[in-house]
Design an enzyme around this catalytic site. Structure first.
Site, PDB file in Angstrom:
ATOM      1  N   ASP A  41       0.841  -1.202   0.000  1.00 19.32           N
ATOM      2  CA  ASP A  41       0.000   0.000   0.000  1.00 19.32           C
ATOM      3  C   ASP A  41       0.880   1.257   0.000  1.00 19.32           C
ATOM      4  O   ASP A  41       0.371   2.375  -0.069  1.00 19.32           O
ATOM      5  CB  ASP A  41      -0.993  -0.007   1.169  1.00 19.32           C
ATOM      6  N   SER A  42       2.198   1.069   0.023  1.00 20.95           N
ATOM      7  CA  SER A  42       3.112   2.181  -0.249  1.00 20.95           C
ATOM      8  C   SER A  42       2.818   2.770  -1.628  1.00 20.95           C
ATOM      9  O   SER A  42       3.288   3.869  -1.939  1.00 20.95           O
ATOM     10  CB  SER A  42       4.571   1.711  -0.183  1.00 20.95           C
ATOM     11  N   ASP A  89      -0.782  -6.169   0.254  1.00 19.31           N
ATOM     12  CA  ASP A  89      -1.211  -5.492   1.476  1.00 19.31           C
ATOM     13  C   ASP A  89      -2.719  -5.354   1.494  1.00 19.31           C
ATOM     14  O   ASP A  89      -3.334  -5.010   0.468  1.00 19.31           O
ATOM     15  CB  ASP A  89      -0.627  -4.069   1.523  1.00 19.31           C
ATOM     16  N   LYS A 118      -1.037  -9.338   3.563  1.00 22.26           N
ATOM     17  CA  LYS A 118      -0.351  -8.783   4.742  1.00 22.26           C
ATOM     18  C   LYS A 118      -1.283  -7.821   5.460  1.00 22.26           C
ATOM     19  O   LYS A 118      -1.926  -6.986   4.817  1.00 22.26           O
ATOM     20  CB  LYS A 118       0.947  -8.080   4.314  1.00 22.26           C
ATOM     21  N   GLU A 120      -1.485  -5.147   8.979  1.00 25.17           N
ATOM     22  CA  GLU A 120      -0.702  -4.430   9.978  1.00 25.17           C
ATOM     23  C   GLU A 120      -1.346  -4.601  11.346  1.00 25.17           C
ATOM     24  O   GLU A 120      -2.558  -4.459  11.487  1.00 25.17           O
ATOM     25  CB  GLU A 120      -0.635  -2.934   9.627  1.00 25.17           C
ATOM     26  N   GLU A 187       9.083  -3.571  10.644  1.00 29.11           N
ATOM     27  CA  GLU A 187       9.491  -2.291  10.065  1.00 29.11           C
ATOM     28  C   GLU A 187       9.996  -1.364  11.160  1.00 29.11           C
ATOM     29  O   GLU A 187       9.314  -1.172  12.173  1.00 29.11           O
ATOM     30  CB  GLU A 187       8.306  -1.651   9.323  1.00 29.11           C
TER      31      GLU A 187
HETATM   32  N1  LIG Z   1       9.173   5.260  -0.629  1.00 35.80           N
HETATM   33  C1  LIG Z   1       8.733   4.633   0.449  1.00 35.80           C
HETATM   34  N2  LIG Z   1       9.586   3.918   1.177  1.00 35.80           N
HETATM   35  C2  LIG Z   1       9.154   3.258   2.267  1.00 35.80           C
HETATM   36  O1  LIG Z   1       9.983   2.565   2.900  1.00 35.80           O
HETATM   37  C3  LIG Z   1       7.776   3.325   2.614  1.00 35.80           C
HETATM   38  C4  LIG Z   1       6.935   4.075   1.818  1.00 35.80           C
HETATM   39  N3  LIG Z   1       7.415   4.727   0.740  1.00 35.80           N
HETATM   40  N4  LIG Z   1       5.597   4.156   2.077  1.00 35.80           N
HETATM   41  C5  LIG Z   1       5.026   3.311   3.105  1.00 35.80           C
HETATM   42  C6  LIG Z   1       5.940   3.127   4.192  1.00 35.80           C
HETATM   43  C7  LIG Z   1       6.223   4.399   4.966  1.00 35.80           C
HETATM   44  N5  LIG Z   1       7.565   4.146   5.386  1.00 35.80           N
HETATM   45  C8  LIG Z   1       8.446   5.085   5.904  1.00 35.80           C
HETATM   46  C9  LIG Z   1       8.485   6.361   5.405  1.00 35.80           C
HETATM   47  C10 LIG Z   1       9.378   7.267   5.911  1.00 35.80           C
HETATM   48  C11 LIG Z   1      10.252   6.936   6.930  1.00 35.80           C
HETATM   49  C12 LIG Z   1      11.198   7.945   7.446  1.00 35.80           C
HETATM   50  O2  LIG Z   1      11.147   9.096   7.083  1.00 35.80           O
HETATM   51  N6  LIG Z   1      12.117   7.536   8.301  1.00 35.80           N
HETATM   52  C13 LIG Z   1      13.200   8.378   8.814  1.00 35.80           C
HETATM   53  C14 LIG Z   1      12.864   8.910  10.161  1.00 35.80           C
HETATM   54  C15 LIG Z   1      12.247  10.238  10.021  1.00 35.80           C
HETATM   55  C16 LIG Z   1      11.797  10.762  11.337  1.00 35.80           C
HETATM   56  O3  LIG Z   1      12.400  10.413  12.369  1.00 35.80           O
HETATM   57  O4  LIG Z   1      10.830  11.514  11.329  1.00 35.80           O
HETATM   58  C17 LIG Z   1      14.472   7.562   8.928  1.00 35.80           C
HETATM   59  O5  LIG Z   1      15.554   8.183   8.962  1.00 35.80           O
HETATM   60  O6  LIG Z   1      14.423   6.327   8.943  1.00 35.80           O
HETATM   61  C18 LIG Z   1      10.210   5.646   7.407  1.00 35.80           C
HETATM   62  C19 LIG Z   1       9.305   4.728   6.904  1.00 35.80           C
HETATM   63  C20 LIG Z   1       8.013   2.882   4.939  1.00 35.80           C
HETATM   64  N7  LIG Z   1       7.252   2.692   3.740  1.00 35.80           N
HETATM   65  C1  LIG Z   2       7.236  -1.012   3.352  1.00 33.39           C
HETATM   66  C2  LIG Z   2       6.553  -2.315   3.081  1.00 33.39           C
HETATM   67  C3  LIG Z   2       6.850  -3.333   4.121  1.00 33.39           C
HETATM   68  C4  LIG Z   2       5.078  -2.133   2.908  1.00 33.39           C
HETATM   69  O1  LIG Z   2       4.257  -2.512   3.703  1.00 33.39           O
HETATM   70  C5  LIG Z   2       4.639  -1.410   1.712  1.00 33.39           C
HETATM   71  O2  LIG Z   2       5.432  -1.238   0.778  1.00 33.39           O
HETATM   72  O3  LIG Z   2       3.482  -1.006   1.685  1.00 33.39           O
HETATM   73 MG   LIG Z   3       2.383  -1.574   3.403  1.00 35.31          MG
END
Ligand SMILES: Nc1nc(=O)c2c([nH]1)NC[C@@H]1CN(c3ccc(C(=O)N[C@@H](CCC(=O)O)C(=O)O)cc3)CN21
Ligand SMILES: CC(C)C(=O)C(=O)O
Ligand SMILES: [Mg+2]
Length: 278
Positions: A41-42, A89, A118, A120, A187
């Site tokens: 669902d990303s 998802d 999947k 959540e 995750e």
């Molecule tokens: N392009 C993309 N990648 C992904 O991994 C992803 C998606 N989209 N969409 C659904 C979810 C959302 N996810 C995400 C999106 C952003 C962060 C992120 O910005 N992480 C930062 C921390 C930022 C903060 O602390 O605010 C990091 O450094 O890991 C993590 C998971 C994982 N999934």
């Molecule tokens: C980030 C992965 C695990 C996911 O759930 C997605 O792509 O939607």
């Molecule tokens: Mg997902």
């Protein structure tokens, strides 16, 4: 298909998983030996341009699952198509509130070509997982940071940092394994915790930002290609890629090579490295 993968995993082979949303990439990934194609669902973010995954519909998921299934299925020009498991998802709102609705929606995804769905959530979703499994739908449980609850969790934050939340995550994973899920996905979980839980449960684990101690890894395709720069309405310079994202295209120069390199790095235990983990 799913059974064959789970059997191979028992010998210690790592699972390489990537998100996939269309037939072109499905075919390419199947040929490159990607074990699991996740119709994530990303897609709400990387395909639709939204800032989160909350507005993705069942119709969207069925459509993209059909596209992926169509590209990955075996045929003369893609004999290895049979080797890729398709996981879809369940989108926000399609399974959390009503078990019968969850089953109907899960069956729609299976009908569209998914081998496994999947969902959540931990403890509160164990009954739903068991219900789907009882009716013949294989399930993967997504624990740790669950993007559909991003508002409730107060942002993109690592989960399981306190002793109490770590213990709850272990208990949730055990309960899900007991309920019969085929896999557990973590995750944004501390590497040590994800490795510990992996040792404690009998089903394979998949990590994203959860360290190298999981049974397999997943990345979002657009992150592997280094082409995602945030939602459509935001300037690219305001976007910071998550820590676990790694651009494999940069080091290889072709999409096919980037995917192949990711698969070999996961299989060899070379990805993720410390810098991708928490
Ligand atoms: N392009 C993309 N990648 C992904 O991994 C992803 C998606 N989209 N969409 C659904 C979810 C959302 N996810 C995400 C999106 C952003 C962060 C992120 O910005 N992480 C930062 C921390 C930022 C903060 O602390 O605010 C990091 O450094 O890991 C993590 C998971 C994982 N999934
Ligand atoms: C980030 C992965 C695990 C996911 O759930 C997605 O792509 O939607
Ligand atoms: Mg997902």
């Amino acid at each position: 298909m799913l059974e064959a993968l789970l059997k191979r995993t028992q010998t210690g082979e790592k699972i390489a998983m990537l998100t996939c949303y269309d037939a072109t990439f499905a075919k390419l990934m199947a040929l490159a030996g990607v074990d699991v194609l996740l119709v994530g669902d990303s897609l709400g973010m990387v395909i639709q341009g939204d800032g989160n995954t909350l507005h993705v519909s069942m119709q969207d998921m069925v459509y993209h699952t059909r596209c992926v299934s169509n590209g990955a299925r075996p045929r003369a020009d893609n004999p290895s198509g049979t080797n890729s498991v398709i996981m879809s998802d369940m989108p926000a709102g399609s399974y959390e509130h009503d078990k019968a609705l969850a089953l109907a929606n899960a069956q729609a995804l299976i009908e569209a070509g998914a081998h496994i769905v999947k969902i959540e959530g931990g403890g509160n979703m164990v009954d739903t997982a068991a219900y789907l499994i009882m009716h013949g739908v294989p399930v993967c449980a997504h624990l740790g940071f669950t993007p559909q609850s991003v508002e409730k969790l107060g942002g993109y934050k690592i989960q399981g940092k306190t002793a109490e939340s770590a213990h709850t995550m272990l208990a949730d994973a055990q309960a899900m394994a007991h309920a019969g899920v085929s896999m557990v996905l973590f995750e944004m979980v501390p590497a040590a915790l994800a490795a510990h839980i992996t040792q404690q449960i009998a089903v394979p684990t998949i990590g994203i930002g959860a360290g190298a101690g999981c049974s397999g890894q997943v990345l979002v395709l657009q992150d592997l290609l280094g082409i995602y720069t945030g939602p459509a309405d935001k300037a690219p310079e305001d976007y910071k890629a998550p820590r676990f994202a790694q651009n494999f295209l940069h080091q290889t120069g072709s999409v096919q090579q980037a995917i192949a390199t990711y698969v070999s790095a996961v299989k060899a235990g070379c990805f993720p490295e410390e810098q991708h983990s928490y």
